[in-house]
Design an enzyme around this catalytic site. Structure first.
Site, mmCIF file in Angstrom:
data_model
loop_
_atom_site.group_PDB
_atom_site.id
_atom_site.type_symbol
_atom_site.label_atom_id
_atom_site.label_comp_id
_atom_site.label_asym_id
_atom_site.label_seq_id
_atom_site.Cartn_x
_atom_site.Cartn_y
_atom_site.Cartn_z
ATOM 1 N N CYS A 225 0.818 -1.217 0.000
ATOM 2 C CA CYS A 225 0.000 0.000 0.000
ATOM 3 C C CYS A 225 0.850 1.265 0.000
ATOM 4 C CB CYS A 225 -0.952 -0.012 1.199
ATOM 5 S SG CYS A 225 -0.148 -0.083 2.807
ATOM 6 N N HIS A 267 -1.818 1.372 6.826
ATOM 7 C CA HIS A 267 -2.240 1.588 5.444
ATOM 8 C C HIS A 267 -1.851 2.990 4.987
ATOM 9 C CE1 HIS A 267 -4.313 0.564 1.832
ATOM 10 N NE2 HIS A 267 -5.351 1.368 2.010
ATOM 11 N N ASP A 282 -7.880 5.460 -3.209
ATOM 12 C CA ASP A 282 -7.074 4.361 -2.678
ATOM 13 C C ASP A 282 -6.834 3.370 -3.808
ATOM 14 O OD1 ASP A 282 -5.925 2.173 -1.448
ATOM 15 O OD2 ASP A 282 -7.198 2.281 0.331
#
Length: 661
Positions: A225, A267, A282
């Protein structure tokens, strides 16, 4: 200045940047911190530091990624030379063909599109009041700005097919060929990342910092991520769009409803500045998902995480700085932990709200009720501890209602799935149930499938105007009659299922006798004993091959312990749907008795009852075939018909058993 005026003339452009030694040293230190924007984000207030303008371009060129924004015909002819002296002075010289636009000037003008301070250093604007959206969600849109996704169809197709030819600059340049606004530039970058970068589970577990670097990501096509967010930010900045990497907590892979968050952030995602306002994306979660059982990544594009409405984004993303929630009022970490987590598919499939709104719920008298509101009719299913048991799920025109009865005291996992417009059921909600009392009297049949009761779906499948619109039918004597309209060309099949005998696979249809009266079908049901039973309804188009399709079931309940009804007579293929049986309804006849028969049969020339002997039936004025037979010496009795008076072949239509003497 010009070196020579001939056909091979070149131009030399000089960009002179002078800094004091003190300032140069300070910026150099900061540049070191920003040299790897793909590195794991630290806890910060979401504010990108200075030094991201021209120095970022120089960093790319020292990494041999230069030349990627140059037109292809000049890619090998432009040279950039950079030198320094000990007074903090930088001299950059570009040599290029006379008819080509200087690449340094192109980069400089592109970089200036990023917001800068009075000294020319780029600094992303902090989110403020104009960026905030109202909380809770107003149901107006899944996006934070008005979008017509159809406008992206051509761009999406193009961007998903772009391949990496050299470096990051060239990739961005190729992507922007079909992008004509900041929104389209961001969209092209988003689509490319979501369709080409795979989540690297091993690198994420080992926290391999090399996997975060854009150059490494382009080579391996994998990252975690932090790498996704860093790559997205770098590409947006190359494209001249303000972008930030935002670290925080997430309700992602491995999340358990009701868990608390502390320690390191798990994250990272992005905020991008479009049309005077910050928006959230995202690309990690937009690219696909990780299978919880195999821990393998699968590309599965998810539109939900592109410019998501902040009031929905906060359900599974909690940033380190509350300003990056882009909400008014902002939510606390405790609220984030306690609030219900609606998965992206909840909104993708048209869900609007669910109740209860907390992820951990306690039973009341051994029962939990969950309701979902949707913007269109939707099919649902559920699982309790991985099995489709211990619940009554009924469909509504715009949603569903689910009553769950956990079989034991303790903690249970409830998952709810929705089908939407696709052929696949997707998980949309997950609850943790705390059961302090289990009601053993509410044990439901294992064969009670979903949905229970008629609904918009049964009407869509050809079953209309049911006599019993509710999903549960109570009977005091163990018998009931259910009827409903059936569209032309539709055949109906029903079966009865219980957990205790004597209902077996052979007899599950024998406790139901089906009658057709005009355009309505009637199901006469006799229960073999007290208890709870699932009455399943199936349909099939008569003219089409294939099997019957399950539509819904009723839950039949009887508490009368004296109930003990026999099966109905067995019917054969020639028993027409328009036929009607008045007597005898019991499929088991007494021995040594005269038994009366009365039936309505259509298209029949003759009818008879065959046992030890043969007894003819006669047609009365009301259109019923009547007569009687004696069961002496019989084990079985048949009703037979002659359909054509010119033939001598009789067909079996009903079969009765005779009790042993």
């Amino acid at each position: 200045m010009e070196l020579k005026k001939d056909s091979n003339a070149v131009s030399i452009d000089m960009l002179l940047i002078v800094h004091s030694e003190k300032r140069h040293a300070a910026q150099g230190a900061h540049s070191d911190r920003q040299a790897d924007p793909g590195a794991p984000p630290q806890r910060r207030g979401g504010l990108q530091g200075v030094g991201n303008g021209i120095r970022r371009w120089q960093k790319l060129e020292r990494n041999d990624l230069h030349g990627n924004l140059v037109e292809k015909q000049h890619a090998q002819q432009t040279q950039v030379i950079t030198s320094y002296d000990n007074q903090g002075t930088q001299l950059t010289v570009e040599v290029h063909p006379q008819d080509a636009m200087p690449q340094l000037l192109k980069k400089f003008s592109l970089a200036k599109r990023l917001q800068g301070d009075k000294n020319g250093n780029t600094r992303a604007r902090q989110p403020g009041g104009k960026d905030a959206h109202a909380y809770p969600w107003d149901r107006s849109s899944l996006k934070s700005m008005p979008l017509d996704l159809r406008q992206f169809e051509k761009l999406d197709t193009y961007a998903s097919q772009v391949t990496v030819k050299s470096g990051l600059d060239a990739l961005v340049s190729d992507l922007l060929q079909e992008a004509h606004s900041d929104l389209e530039r961001v969209r092209a970058i988003w689509i490319w990342i979501c369709h080409h970068i795979e989540y690297d589970i091993e690198a994420a577990q080992e926290k391999d910092r090399q996997a975060f670097k854009p150059t490494t990501i382009l080579q391996t096509q994998k990252t975690n991520c932090d790498g996704y967010a860093g790559l997205f930010e770098r590409m947006c900045r190359i494209a001249g769009v303000q972008c930030m990497t935002v670290p925080g907590y997430s309700k992602g892979f491995g999340y358990q409803p009701g868990q608390s968050f502390s320690g390191e952030f798990d994250h990272a995602w992005n905020a991008v500045f479009l049309e005077g306002r910050w928006h959230l994306v995202d690309s990690t979660w937009g690219s696909g998902l990780v299978d919880s059982t195999t821990s393998k990544f699968t590309f599965l594009y998810n539109e939900f995480y592109f410019l998501t409405h902040p009031a929905l984004f906060i359900e599974d993303h909690f940033p380190d700085n509350k300003n990056w929630q882009l909400l008014k009022p902002p939510q606390s970490l405790r609220q984030f932990e306690n609030n219900m987590y609606h998965k992206s598919e909840f909104y993708n499939k048209g869900m609007l709200s669910a109740h209860p709104q907390t992820s951990v719920i306690k039973t009341v008298n051994g029962k939990v009720t969950v309701t979902i509101e949707s913007c269109a009719p939707t099919l649902f299913m559920f699982m309790l501890n991985g099995k489709q048991e211990h619940g009554l799920l009924s469909l509504r025109k715009n949603g569903m209602k689910l009553d769950v009865y956990p079989p034991t005291v303790g903690t249970h996992k409830l998952q709810i799935f929705a089908k939407g417009n696709s052929e696949i059921y997707s998980s949309v909600l997950e609850y943790t149930l705390k059961c302090h009392y289990a009601d053993i009297d509410v044990r439901l049949p294992a064969e009670l499938h979903q949905p229970v009761g008629p609904s918009w779906f049964s009407e869509q499948m050809g079953i209309t105007k049911p006599s019993h619109p509710e999903p549960v039918i109570y009977t005091s004597d163990g018998r009931c009659s259910i009827s409903f309209g059936v569209e032309e060309g539709i055949s109906v099949l029903a079966s009865l299922h219980g957990d205790d005998g004597p209902v077996t696979e052979e007899t599950q249809r024998r406790y139901i006798f089906q009658l057709q009266r005009e355009k309505r079908t009637e199901l006469k049901v006799q229960l073999p004993h007290a208890g709870k039973f699932a009455l399943k309804i199936f349909v099939k188009k008569r003219q089409e091959p294939g099997n019957y399709v399950f539509v819904f079931n009723y839950l039949l309940c009887c508490t009368n312990s004296k109930v003990k009804w026999p099966v109905f007579p067995e019917s054969f293929g020639n028993w027409g749907q328009d036929n009607e049986l008045l007597e005898p309804l019991s499929g088991v006849l007494p021995a040594n008795h005269n038994v009366p028969f009365k039936l309505k049969l259509h298209g029949v020339a003759k009818a008879l009852v065959k046992g030890q002997d043969t007894w003819p039936l006669t047609l009365n004025r009301e259109g019923y075939w009547e007569g009687s037979c004696n069961t002496a010496g019989c084990q079985e009795v048949y009703v037979m018909v002659l359909e054509n008076a010119n033939h001598n072949f009789y067909s079996y239509i009903l079969k009765y058993k005779v009790n042993a003497q």
